[in-house]
Design an enzyme around this catalytic site. Sequence first.
Site, PDB file in Angstrom:
ATOM      1  N   ASP A 122       3.809  -0.206  27.319  1.00  0.00           N
ATOM      2  CA  ASP A 122       2.296   0.249  26.907  1.00  0.00           C
ATOM      3  C   ASP A 122       2.487   1.856  27.610  1.00  0.00           C
ATOM      4  OD1 ASP A 122       0.813   0.127  25.041  1.00  0.00           O
ATOM      5  OD2 ASP A 122      -0.078  -1.967  26.120  1.00  0.00           O
ATOM      6  N   GLU A 149      -1.541   4.476  21.538  1.00  0.00           N
ATOM      7  CA  GLU A 149      -3.303   3.895  20.525  1.00  0.00           C
ATOM      8  C   GLU A 149      -3.437   4.987  20.343  1.00  0.00           C
ATOM      9  OE1 GLU A 149      -5.939   2.434  23.988  1.00  0.00           O
ATOM     10  OE2 GLU A 149      -4.523   0.838  24.886  1.00  0.00           O
ATOM     11  N   ASP A 189      -0.914  -2.090  28.788  1.00  0.00           N
ATOM     12  CA  ASP A 189      -1.658  -1.758  30.434  1.00  0.00           C
ATOM     13  C   ASP A 189      -2.609  -2.883  30.408  1.00  0.00           C
ATOM     14  OD1 ASP A 189      -2.633  -0.716  27.803  1.00  0.00           O
ATOM     15  OD2 ASP A 189      -2.656   1.199  28.570  1.00  0.00           O
ATOM     16  N   SER A 190      -2.932  -3.763  30.170  1.00  0.00           N
ATOM     17  CA  SER A 190      -4.317  -4.662  30.278  1.00  0.00           C
ATOM     18  C   SER A 190      -3.083  -5.213  31.844  1.00  0.00           C
ATOM     19  CB  SER A 190      -3.727  -5.773  29.798  1.00  0.00           C
ATOM     20  OG  SER A 190      -2.237  -6.536  29.187  1.00  0.00           O
ATOM     21  N   GLU A 212      -6.258  -4.510  17.129  1.00  0.00           N
ATOM     22  CA  GLU A 212      -7.424  -5.221  18.056  1.00  0.00           C
ATOM     23  C   GLU A 212      -8.598  -5.213  17.641  1.00  0.00           C
ATOM     24  OE1 GLU A 212      -5.884  -4.589  21.629  1.00  0.00           O
ATOM     25  OE2 GLU A 212      -7.742  -5.322  22.884  1.00  0.00           O
ATOM     26  N   LYS A 247       4.564   2.092  23.318  1.00  0.00           N
ATOM     27  CA  LYS A 247       3.116   1.532  22.555  1.00  0.00           C
ATOM     28  C   LYS A 247       2.475   2.155  22.627  1.00  0.00           C
ATOM     29  CE  LYS A 247       0.852  -1.850  23.168  1.00  0.00           C
ATOM     30  NZ  LYS A 247      -0.720  -1.095  23.169  1.00  0.00           N
TER      31      LYS A 247
HETATM   32  O1  KIV Z   1      -2.257  -3.534  27.009  1.00  0.00           O
HETATM   33  C1  KIV Z   1      -2.298  -5.053  26.393  1.00  0.00           C
HETATM   34  O2  KIV Z   1      -2.283  -5.946  26.794  1.00  0.00           O
HETATM   35  C2  KIV Z   1      -2.148  -4.864  25.040  1.00  0.00           C
HETATM   36  C3  KIV Z   1      -2.135  -5.739  23.936  1.00  0.00           C
HETATM   37  C4  KIV Z   1      -4.027  -5.906  24.136  1.00  0.00           C
HETATM   38  C5  KIV Z   1      -1.914  -5.789  22.335  1.00  0.00           C
HETATM   39  O3  KIV Z   1      -2.443  -3.703  24.042  1.00  0.00           O
END
Ligand code: KIV
Length: 275
Positions: free
Chosen positions: A83, A115, A44-45, A182, A113
């Site tokens: 994510d 968090e 989600d970056s 992280e 994924k």
């Molecule tokens: O969103 C993302 O790119 C991430 C990485 C920094 C692990 O969660």
Amino acid sequence: MKNTVATILEQKKRKDKITMLTAYDYSTAKLMDEAGVNSVLVGDSLGMVMLGYEDTLSVTMEDMIHHTAAVARGCKNALIVADMPFMSYQTSVYDAVCNAGRLMKEGRAQAVKLEGGEKICLQIKAIVESSIPVVAHIGLTPQSVNAFGGYKVQGKDEETARQLVKDAKAVEEAGAFAVVLECVPDKLAGLITESIHIPTIGIGAGAGCDGQVLVYQDMLSMYSTFKPKFVKCFANVGEMMTAAFKQYIEETKAGIFPGEVHGFRMADEIIEKLY
Ligand code: KIV
């Protein structure tokens, strides 16, 4: 060789470092896949590095599905992890399972994924029970940036370090097959890596993790808004792109581009008839 949950777990046992990079589009994912990366994370970056938001909070399920599907079309061998965006799983176990399912069905992700540690174990368990592999993410979890008061290293004092060890064990117990660490001190990441059976994938967590992940715009110096300390520049692609864009502008204005080789021919007698 196709990377799967099983091959990633095997890599920890063989002490073969797991490589993961973020990607958000077809062409980049294809290049990474051809280079042999084990896993591509549609992070989600993307909210920051692709869409220009100041954090990841505004990313929607639609954004994630759209970009995951593009990445999936580019990958043959890399394991595709998507994510779950902010508020797509925190609200309830039901929402978590439905949204994880959408990333698999519509985005063609092969794992999701989430968090969080102990606090999201009910969601992890339910998603795993729906046959969807889960990667957990603990330490600096960017969706909690407002609760943390900024992007800060996590687990530096005894209490928070103990909590991170508990979180790692809890997500393993809940069924996650890997965990991203992280911005965690190297020694703590090493201790966590030794304390659990599932692979740790570090970002700003030192070389003691079972694998590493980086945001590709960071490792290629394409994102100048913010450069975390843990990033290594593997190629200065940002500078190369700017130079190429400038050259294109100059050559176009000077009439150098397009050259004869870039054009298409036709018979002279046809064009003459049109005059
Ligand atoms: O969103 C993302 O790119 C991430 C990485 C920094 C692990 O969660």
